[in-house]
Design a protein around this motif. Sequence first.
Motif, PDB file in Angstrom:
ATOM      1  N   ARG A   1      39.644  40.796 -33.289  1.00 14.93           N
ATOM      2  CA  ARG A   1      41.083  40.940 -33.487  1.00 14.93           C
ATOM      3  C   ARG A   1      41.736  39.586 -33.243  1.00 14.93           C
ATOM      4  O   ARG A   1      41.461  38.931 -32.239  1.00 14.93           O
ATOM      5  CB  ARG A   1      41.674  41.976 -32.537  1.00 14.93           C
ATOM      6  CG  ARG A   1      43.191  42.143 -32.744  1.00 14.93           C
ATOM      7  CD  ARG A   1      43.855  43.043 -31.726  1.00 14.93           C
ATOM      8  NE  ARG A   1      43.438  44.417 -31.873  1.00 14.93           N
ATOM      9  CZ  ARG A   1      42.767  45.102 -30.953  1.00 14.93           C
ATOM     10  NH1 ARG A   1      42.432  44.514 -29.822  1.00 14.93           N
ATOM     11  NH2 ARG A   1      42.431  46.341 -31.158  1.00 14.93           N
ATOM     12  N   ILE A   2      42.600  39.168 -34.160  1.00 11.83           N
ATOM     13  CA  ILE A   2      43.312  37.898 -34.029  1.00 11.83           C
ATOM     14  C   ILE A   2      44.461  38.094 -33.038  1.00 11.83           C
ATOM     15  O   ILE A   2      45.339  38.939 -33.253  1.00 11.83           O
ATOM     16  CB  ILE A   2      43.841  37.416 -35.388  1.00 11.83           C
ATOM     17  CG1 ILE A   2      42.691  37.264 -36.391  1.00 11.83           C
ATOM     18  CG2 ILE A   2      44.590  36.105 -35.249  1.00 11.83           C
ATOM     19  CD1 ILE A   2      43.141  36.966 -37.800  1.00 11.83           C
ATOM     20  N   THR A   3      44.459  37.325 -31.954  1.00 16.75           N
ATOM     21  CA  THR A   3      45.498  37.470 -30.916  1.00 16.75           C
ATOM     22  C   THR A   3      46.469  36.296 -30.878  1.00 16.75           C
ATOM     23  O   THR A   3      47.479  36.368 -30.181  1.00 16.75           O
ATOM     24  CB  THR A   3      44.847  37.620 -29.533  1.00 16.75           C
ATOM     25  OG1 THR A   3      44.015  36.478 -29.277  1.00 16.75           O
ATOM     26  CG2 THR A   3      44.006  38.882 -29.463  1.00 16.75           C
ATOM     27  N   GLY A   4      46.186  35.214 -31.585  1.00 17.00           N
ATOM     28  CA  GLY A   4      47.107  34.071 -31.580  1.00 17.00           C
ATOM     29  C   GLY A   4      46.403  32.806 -31.991  1.00 17.00           C
ATOM     30  O   GLY A   4      45.275  32.828 -32.502  1.00 17.00           O
ATOM     31  N   GLY A   5      47.076  31.690 -31.741  1.00 12.76           N
ATOM     32  CA  GLY A   5      46.498  30.399 -32.102  1.00 12.76           C
ATOM     33  C   GLY A   5      47.544  29.304 -32.042  1.00 12.76           C
ATOM     34  O   GLY A   5      48.714  29.536 -31.713  1.00 12.76           O
ATOM     35  N   ASN A   6      47.100  28.097 -32.346  1.00 16.95           N
ATOM     36  CA  ASN A   6      47.976  26.923 -32.371  1.00 16.95           C
ATOM     37  C   ASN A   6      47.678  26.127 -33.622  1.00 16.95           C
ATOM     38  O   ASN A   6      46.537  26.082 -34.094  1.00 16.95           O
ATOM     39  CB  ASN A   6      47.754  26.036 -31.142  1.00 16.95           C
ATOM     40  CG  ASN A   6      48.105  26.734 -29.847  1.00 16.95           C
ATOM     41  OD1 ASN A   6      47.343  27.538 -29.331  1.00 16.95           O
ATOM     42  ND2 ASN A   6      49.272  26.434 -29.311  1.00 16.95           N
TER      43      ASN A   6
END
Length: 244
Positions: A57-62
């Motif tokens: 599951r993709i939870t975030g990033g920069n």
Amino acid sequence: MSRRLLMRPVCSDPATGQQKLLDLDDERRFRHFYEKRMSQEVPGDPLGDEFKGYVFRITGGNDKQGFPMKQGVLLPYRVRLLLADGHSCYRIRRTGERKRKSVRGCIVGPDIAVLSLVIVKQGDQAVPGLTDEVLPKRLGPKRATKIRKFFNLSKEDDVRKFVIRREVTSKKKEGAKPYTKAPKIQRLVTPIRLQRRRHLRALKNRKLDAQKAQKTEYEALIAKRHSERKQKLAAIKASHKKTA
């Protein structure tokens, strides 16, 4: 392609407490993350044979400049939003403060430098450094209800006997004897707390009774003055009739 332009996924496993930074050198291995949104589940098969059967599951990033992805911004690029207290990607410095900040949209694109992933479904084989070892929890639950849930306790069990203690050695004194530390249990219902609650409830009821008594006394006084005023008016009218 330059190595610094590639996306670096960070995988974490809540079941084991481990996380691993994947250093991929081929864009085809993470291209299937493009056009996906935060909170969306993605199969991990293209990342490599070791992730066969895994679901992330993709939870975030920069992005490349370090701006974080913000949930709800359905754009694949960076925007400037007016943020206030309670919004993600922003911490207020003064009460009521608002500020326009740059945030990255929640749709993954090639400009993302670091992508945070969480394992939702584990695959066939364990991944070294991610799912092969369970890290012990350094700190246990602090709230009384969460301690009961963690140890599957009933209401009759004493929560204070099940607090997770950790051993600490003093760094200031050499050869000091180690000692244990435990958190203060929050929302713990004790006899003193119940007594205080009864006292506060009694004070509240006493105030309500006093207010009711004052209201009754005030209404009686108003009724008395109203009747006296009526009698006075009636006497004045009667005197006018006699003189007439």
